[in-house]
Design an enzyme around this catalytic site. Structure first.
Site, PDB file in Angstrom:
ATOM      1  N   VAL A   1      28.480  23.831  -4.104  1.00 53.57           N
ATOM      2  CA  VAL A   1      29.398  23.740  -3.099  1.00 53.57           C
ATOM      3  C   VAL A   1      29.739  25.259  -2.635  1.00 53.57           C
ATOM      4  O   VAL A   1      29.976  25.504  -1.392  1.00 53.57           O
ATOM      5  CB  VAL A   1      30.766  23.056  -3.571  1.00 53.57           C
ATOM      6  CG1 VAL A   1      31.828  23.274  -2.437  1.00 53.57           C
ATOM      7  CG2 VAL A   1      30.327  21.622  -3.848  1.00 53.57           C
ATOM      8  N   CYS A   2      29.876  26.088  -3.477  1.00 55.86           N
ATOM      9  CA  CYS A   2      30.120  27.488  -3.114  1.00 55.86           C
ATOM     10  C   CYS A   2      29.067  27.959  -2.479  1.00 55.86           C
ATOM     11  O   CYS A   2      29.252  28.797  -1.361  1.00 55.86           O
ATOM     12  CB  CYS A   2      30.407  28.465  -4.249  1.00 55.86           C
ATOM     13  SG  CYS A   2      31.939  27.711  -5.390  1.00 55.86           S
TER      14      CYS A   2
END
Length: 178
Positions: free
Chosen positions: A59-60
């Site tokens: 996600v990051c």
């Protein structure tokens, strides 16, 4: 104390809560070359602080790629992605992923940004790192947008953050952001 969620479980945040219309605290983070990067405060251009737990998560990584792509389209703005990753890991990530349109900085030394902006996770399995958050700061150093993601494992509202960034960049610029 603010809260967020990790897979549905409440996670408490600690530090100074910064809100829209507050002056953005000036703090130092560590660049991938171990230099100090100062963010916050009045810079004469808009700043977008993208706070992520670690670039070493899907996600990051996706969020950083998205902001890198959007950074090329924004004028009069400086985007900085901040994580707790070591500068060397950030450098490898940027090289591998072709991240060239924004800065990355680490808050690993003193957690100065995380504490000053109230995004330090206080408890749970991720205690000691930052939650997922975005702060848009106008040229005068005032926070004009804030998002602390309700669920750490989900991406932010890109449309809202980018609209706030465009509005913050519509002021005159001294040219020091590029």
């Amino acid at each position: 104390m603010a809260i967020t969620h990790l897979k549905g479980n409440v996670v408490n945040l600690e530090g100074n809560e910064v809100n829209v219309s507050d002056l953005a605290p000036v703090v130092k983070i560590v660049g991938q070359d171990l230099s100090e990067i100062e963010v916050g405060g009045e810079k004469g251009c808009a700043q977008i602080l993208v706070v992520v737990p670690s670039l070493d998560t899907p996600v990051c990584a996706a969020e950083t790629r998205k902001f890198n792509e959007e950074a090329a389209k924004l004028e009069n703005a400086q985007i900085t992605v901040v994580s707790m990753d070591l500068p060397f890991a950030m450098g490898r990530f940027c090289t591998t992923e072709g991240i060239e349109n924004l800065k990355v900085g680490s808050d690993f030394r003193n957690k100065e940004l995380s504490k000053a902006y109230g995004v330090l996770i206080a408890d749970g399995p991720l205690a000691g790192i930052s939650c997922r958050a975005i702060f848009v700061i106008n040229a005068s150093g005032v926070v004009t947008y804030k998002e602390i993601c309700n669920e750490i494992t989900e991406e932010p509202n890109y449309d809202a953050a980018l609209q706030a960034a465009k509005e913050a960049t519509s002021t005159s610029c001294c040219g020091s952001c590029h």
